[in-house]
Design a protein around this motif. Structure first.
Motif, mmCIF file in Angstrom:
data_model
loop_
_atom_site.group_PDB
_atom_site.id
_atom_site.type_symbol
_atom_site.label_atom_id
_atom_site.label_comp_id
_atom_site.label_asym_id
_atom_site.label_seq_id
_atom_site.Cartn_x
_atom_site.Cartn_y
_atom_site.Cartn_z
ATOM 1 N N LYS A 170 0.833 -1.215 0.000
ATOM 2 C CA LYS A 170 0.000 0.000 0.000
ATOM 3 C C LYS A 170 0.866 1.263 0.000
ATOM 4 C CE LYS A 170 -2.346 -1.269 3.685
ATOM 5 N NZ LYS A 170 -1.832 -2.636 3.898
ATOM 6 N N GLU A 171 1.911 1.230 0.797
ATOM 7 C CA GLU A 171 2.759 2.419 0.844
ATOM 8 C C GLU A 171 3.488 2.610 -0.489
ATOM 9 O OE1 GLU A 171 5.114 3.082 4.280
ATOM 10 O OE2 GLU A 171 6.172 4.760 3.332
ATOM 11 N N LEU A 172 3.932 1.503 -1.068
ATOM 12 C CA LEU A 172 4.601 1.586 -2.363
ATOM 13 C C LEU A 172 3.652 2.166 -3.414
ATOM 14 C CD1 LEU A 172 7.448 0.631 -2.384
ATOM 15 C CD2 LEU A 172 6.735 -1.505 -3.423
ATOM 16 N N LEU A 234 -1.799 9.108 4.735
ATOM 17 C CA LEU A 234 -2.311 8.764 6.061
ATOM 18 C C LEU A 234 -2.322 7.244 6.180
ATOM 19 C CD1 LEU A 234 -5.358 11.214 5.932
ATOM 20 C CD2 LEU A 234 -3.239 11.567 7.216
ATOM 21 N N ASP A 235 -1.262 6.710 6.795
ATOM 22 C CA ASP A 235 -1.095 5.265 6.843
ATOM 23 C C ASP A 235 -1.826 4.687 8.057
ATOM 24 O OD1 ASP A 235 -0.226 2.823 6.060
ATOM 25 O OD2 ASP A 235 1.896 3.170 6.508
ATOM 26 N N GLU A 236 -2.347 3.484 7.905
ATOM 27 C CA GLU A 236 -3.046 2.785 8.991
ATOM 28 C C GLU A 236 -4.119 3.673 9.603
ATOM 29 O OE1 GLU A 236 -1.579 -0.274 10.543
ATOM 30 O OE2 GLU A 236 0.507 -0.193 9.850
ATOM 31 N N VAL A 353 4.018 -9.489 0.725
ATOM 32 C CA VAL A 353 5.319 -9.203 0.102
ATOM 33 C C VAL A 353 6.376 -8.860 1.145
ATOM 34 C CG1 VAL A 353 6.497 -7.887 -1.680
ATOM 35 C CG2 VAL A 353 4.071 -8.388 -1.913
ATOM 36 N N ARG A 354 5.965 -8.212 2.222
ATOM 37 C CA ARG A 354 6.944 -7.871 3.255
ATOM 38 C C ARG A 354 7.591 -9.143 3.804
ATOM 39 N NH1 ARG A 354 4.072 -4.884 6.307
ATOM 40 N NH2 ARG A 354 4.895 -2.868 5.702
ATOM 41 N N GLU A 355 6.764 -10.147 4.052
ATOM 42 C CA GLU A 355 7.283 -11.420 4.566
ATOM 43 C C GLU A 355 8.210 -12.070 3.537
ATOM 44 O OE1 GLU A 355 4.296 -14.404 5.188
ATOM 45 O OE2 GLU A 355 5.684 -15.782 6.138
HETATM 46 MG MG LIG Z 1 2.274 0.014 5.446
#
Ligand SMILES: [Mg+2]
Ligand SMILES: Nc1ncnc2c1ncn2[C@@H]1O[C@H](COP(=O)(O)OP(=O)(O)O)[C@@H](O)[C@H]1O
Length: 450
Positions: A170-172, A234-236, A353-355
């Motif tokens: 999401k951040e990407l 605005l994350d999370e 993807v982070r994992e």
């Molecule tokens: Mg994030």
């Protein structure tokens, strides 16, 4: 560079009137010859030209005159051209027809950001790597769809709600939306609602005047104000305390903020992107999220697909993260064995993807002689540690100490007694691992200080 003489004279006249030195030409070849003779700071070119087009000029300029900034003019309704130009390295684009003010703004902004780029050129490879913006990898239909949405939305100032599980990118995606937008030379400011203690949320968002509360020894701008002219991410957002929600809504609706302890309203101009891994509609139904704020943010929503629904992207992502880790740490590894890759494709990837990125990085870092080993896969993937996906606490319970001791022994076994590796297998800091070995009397006394 514009083939229509009247148009070109008009543009050159406007720019000269502002004090810029302008050279004009009507074809790509003439422009390249001029550039070779006398370099310029900025090339502005029309996309559509007879013969070789603006993209060809862009490619040549990028290759031969990398210091020169490039501004592409594209016809109204061809946002795809603008995106392609930016992807190919253009600093900015202007949609024709444009007004005098838009032209001057774009030229000034491009030159300004070029100067910044020059200043920053000395940054190390790693830093540049981390700051790379349009970095999404994946060719699955769901990712292709996402790219099309991002490209379309990047050309607008619409508020976008990015939904999707944690670690799906999401951040990407938010960074890509910014990087492809007209605001790309402005700041990208991220604020994570889950990472700020509730008492500090207000000053983090809105800022505080000096002396507004104990410890406020100087004026602080809030994130909304910092994002001026750029994008506010605005994350999370699902974690934003209910008490803060009306204040945020008001700031977004009215485009002004008031710092804590301040009396004046400060106008803000930021494009809003929000992300959440919660189902906000459900949060609204449960009374944990305000409906009005939800509707204000959910103008357009884009959902990032979980990794398990686009398994065909896994080999591609693995390659991407292997290359990144190799670059970052200056090591090389052989291609992953196909059995290992198959195992990764089959895994459930609850962390998305982070994992995957973490697992790949770990395999590369633990490789020996350039070879990665399945034995280095973490618990659920490797299937060796007690945290195996199928492990359940027996109804009768277990002795935790015995359980832990067993895990420590097995880790030492697998790593052939190499304690640094054993610690990594259990995802423990080395010191914490040693402490546990000693606690259970598993540390041979002659090796006390490795
Ligand atoms: Mg994030
Ligand atoms: N499609 C993708 N291609 C490459 N890297 C990705 C992709 N999606 C996520 N990542 C990487 O995975 C990690 C988590 O991504 P992030 O955008 O922070 O996820 P989220 O905000 O959804 O939790 C980051 O390191 C990011 O670079």
């Amino acid at each position: 560079m514009e083939d229509e003489i009247d148009q070109r004279k008009l543009l050159a006249g406007i720019l000269r009137g502002e004090g810029y030195a302008v050279a004009e030409t009507g074809s790509v070849d003439a422009a390249l010859a001029d550039l070779a003779a006398a370099p310029v700071d900025l090339v502005m070119s029309d996309w559509k030209l007879p013969g070789r087009d603006g993209m060809e000029l862009l490619t040549e300029v990028k290759a031969r005159f990398p210091e020169t900034a490039f501004l592409m003019a594209t016809a109204y309704g061809t946002i795809a051209h603008a995106v392609a130009a930016v992807r190919a390295g253009a600093d900015d684009y202007l949609t024709k027809p444009f007004e005098r003010a838009a032209l001057l703004l774009a030229v000034e902004r491009t030159l300004r950001s070029r100067r910044l780029v020059d200043e920053n050129r000395r940054l190390s490879e790693e830093v540049r790597d981390r700051d790379r913006l349009v970095d999404l990898v994946g060719k699955s239909p769901s990712m292709e769809r996402l790219y099309r949405q991002v490209e379309k939305l990047a050309g607008t100032d619409a508020t976008v709600l990015l939904a999707g599980e944690s670690g799906t990118g999401k951040e990407l995606a938010a960074r890509a939306l910014h990087a492809l937008s007209r605001r790309r030379t402005g700041p990208f400011v991220a604020v994570n609602a889950a990472a700020i203690p509730e008492t500090l949320v207000e000053s983090e968002f809105f800022g505080a005047e000096k002396g507004a509360y104990t410890g406020a020894d100087r004026m602080r701008k809030g994130k909304l104000e910092q994002a001026q002219g750029g994008t506010l991410f605005l994350d999370e957002l699902g974690e934003l305390p209910l008490s803060m929600q009306p204040k945020l809504l008001r700031a977004l609706q009215e485009g002004v903020v008031t710092r804590i302890g301040g009396s004046s309203e400060i106008a803000t101009d930021a494009r809003i992107l929000a992300a959440t891994n919660r189902d906000l509609a459900q949060e609204v139904a449960a009374g944990r999220f305000r409906e009005d704020l939800y509707y204000r943010l959910n103008v357009v929503s884009v959902t990032l697909p979980p990794l398990r629904e686009r398994r065909e992207d896994i080999p591609l992502l693995v390659r991407h993260f292997v290359a990144r880790t190799e670059r970052r740490y200056g090591i090389r590894v052989e291609p992953f064995p196909s059995a290992l890759l198959a195992r990764m494709v089959d895994h459930g990837w609850p962390g998305n993807v982070r994992e995957l990125a973490n697992v790949v990085e770990r395999l590369v870092l633990l490789s020996e002689g350039g070879r990665v080993s399945e034995g280095d896969l973490p618990g659920p993937l490797g299937g060796k540690a007690p945290a195996d996906a199928g492990w359940r606490l027996p109804p009768g319970g277990v002795s935790w100490e015995e359980h832990e001791k067993d895990a420590l022994r097995q880790a030492l076994d697998i790593s052939g007694g190499n304690r640094a590796r054993a610690a990594r297998l259990l995802d423990l800091p080395y010191k914490a691992f040693l402490y546990r070995l000693e606690k259970f009397g598993l540390a041979p006394s002659d090796e006390q200080q490795t």
